[in-house]
Design a protein around this motif. Structure first.
Motif, PDB file in Angstrom:
ATOM      1  N   THR A 127     -46.424  33.845  -5.524  1.00  0.00           N
ATOM      2  CA  THR A 127     -47.396  33.724  -6.844  1.00  0.00           C
ATOM      3  C   THR A 127     -47.646  35.009  -7.498  1.00  0.00           C
ATOM      4  OG1 THR A 127     -48.695  32.214  -5.201  1.00  0.00           O
ATOM      5  CG2 THR A 127     -50.066  33.346  -7.036  1.00  0.00           C
ATOM      6  N   ILE A 128     -47.523  34.783  -8.796  1.00  0.00           N
ATOM      7  CA  ILE A 128     -47.626  35.882  -9.583  1.00  0.00           C
ATOM      8  C   ILE A 128     -49.031  35.971 -10.279  1.00  0.00           C
ATOM      9  CG2 ILE A 128     -46.926  36.842 -11.858  1.00  0.00           C
ATOM     10  CD1 ILE A 128     -44.192  35.282 -11.011  1.00  0.00           C
ATOM     11  N   TYR A 129     -49.770  36.990  -9.880  1.00  0.00           N
ATOM     12  CA  TYR A 129     -51.214  37.081 -10.340  1.00  0.00           C
ATOM     13  C   TYR A 129     -51.306  37.610 -11.914  1.00  0.00           C
ATOM     14  CZ  TYR A 129     -53.127  35.876  -5.599  1.00  0.00           C
ATOM     15  OH  TYR A 129     -53.335  35.133  -4.605  1.00  0.00           O
ATOM     16  N   VAL A 130     -52.141  37.130 -12.753  1.00  0.00           N
ATOM     17  CA  VAL A 130     -52.323  37.519 -14.014  1.00  0.00           C
ATOM     18  C   VAL A 130     -53.879  37.650 -14.141  1.00  0.00           C
ATOM     19  CG1 VAL A 130     -49.959  37.489 -15.004  1.00  0.00           C
ATOM     20  CG2 VAL A 130     -51.712  35.683 -15.266  1.00  0.00           C
ATOM     21  N   GLU A 131     -54.393  38.254 -15.144  1.00  0.00           N
ATOM     22  CA  GLU A 131     -55.581  38.156 -15.360  1.00  0.00           C
ATOM     23  C   GLU A 131     -56.385  37.247 -16.570  1.00  0.00           C
ATOM     24  OE1 GLU A 131     -57.328  42.536 -14.225  1.00  0.00           O
ATOM     25  OE2 GLU A 131     -56.182  42.688 -16.097  1.00  0.00           O
ATOM     26  N   ARG A 132     -55.235  37.011 -17.499  1.00  0.00           N
ATOM     27  CA  ARG A 132     -55.870  35.953 -18.658  1.00  0.00           C
ATOM     28  C   ARG A 132     -54.709  34.773 -18.527  1.00  0.00           C
ATOM     29  NH1 ARG A 132     -56.924  41.293 -20.379  1.00  0.00           N
ATOM     30  NH2 ARG A 132     -55.132  41.287 -21.743  1.00  0.00           N
TER      31      ARG A 132
END
Length: 302
Positions: free
Chosen positions: A235-240
């Protein structure tokens, strides 16, 4: 066996420096293996990566610490604390500075944190291939005036200049001790940790400055299937949402290309065919969410 040369020396050395001065590049060069991720982005290394160097009568365990900076989030504080924790575990410190960078507040800030440490500090002046020898000598004089370094060694990880001298110097300060790791062990990092670092490196390289510190990668599954393939889901977490679009790219081009590069490197690492499954998840302000930081392997610091 009374001769000092025949006794075995071993210990722990921390690689310390501002973000993006080349700590990961140096450690990879010293070990002859790629165990630390390298990109043009500051703050690439987020975890202590342990690299093991073996000599005839010595073993040095390196901790590649994250680049030091004043924290702006819980993630930043976790990274800073990770570095401070590493300094409590070592027998010596290699402080790395790039000779083509001006001596600034960041270097002075880090050196201020080392004042009460009892272990020797070696100054490694890297990237000597980028400036003249005369300029290198000026840098040596400049740095020697601000801190009582045990040794100062100019070097280039790119050309290999003085890497042997650095290792001789590091070994010289190692105490007598046992062999902590077997000769064929280059790192103690779990494979799933290295996998997520490789994925993050490939994404950082392709997205340039568009999502500099906004990517977090977590290995959800790492399992061998009946057909002999290793299935890895990250899973690749990004903020927007805008960052998610950048990571995926037009018609999935960025994610596909980064995933293919990562898969090839992971296959070489583990010696088995890999199916790499990448998912991008938007989680607002994830760098300040404790449960995600725990997932990514950071300790909580009150």
């Amino acid at each position: 066996m009374t001769d000092k040369e025949t006794k075995f020396h071993s210990g722990f050395a921390a690689l310390l420096g501002r973000p993006n001065v080349g700590k990961s590049t140096l450690m990879n060069a010293l070990l002859g293996e790629k165990i630390s991720i390298v990109s043009a982005h500051a703050q690439t290394t987020r975890n202590k990566i342990t690299g093991v160097w073996n000599g005839d009568n010595a073993q040095v365990v390196f901790l590649d610490t994250p680049g030091m900076h004043k924290p702006q989030s819980k993630l930043g504080e976790a990274i800073r604390q990770s570095t401070m924790d590493a300094l409590d575990e070592v027998d010596m410190i290699v402080f790395l500075c790039a000779v083509n960078d001006p001596l600034g507040a960041g270097d002075r800030y880090i050196l201020s944190l080392l004042k009460d440490r009892k272990v020797p500090v070696i100054l490694a002046l890297s990237k000597t291939d980028l400036i003249s020898k005369e300029e290198v000598l000026k840098k040596i004089v400049q740095y020697s005036k601000i801190y009582p370094f045990a040794e100062i060694i100019p070097l280039s990880a790119k050309t290999g200049e003085n890497l042997d001298e650095l290792m001789k110097c590091v070994v010289k300060y190692m105490p007598e001790g046992p062999k902590y790791f077997p000769d064929d062990m280059v790192t103690d990092q779990p494979e799933r940790n290295i996998v997520q670092e490789i994925v993050r490196e490939k994404l950082l390289t392709r997205t340039r400055d568009e999502v500099p510190h906004a990517i977090g990668v977590y290995t959800e599954e790492f399992s061998e299937r009946e057909n002999g393939k290793v299935y890895i889901r990250c899973t690749i977490y990004v903020e927007r949402d805008s960052q998610k679009r950048i990571i995926i790219g037009k018609k999935g081009s960025v994610l596909k290309a980064a995933g293919q590069e990562a898969r090839e490197e992971i296959q070489n690492l583990i010696g088995a065919p890999v199916f790499l499954d990448l998912w991008v998840k938007v989680t607002k302000d994830w760098k300040n969410k404790d449960y995600i930081l725990r997932e990514l392997g950071y300790k909580e610091h009150k």
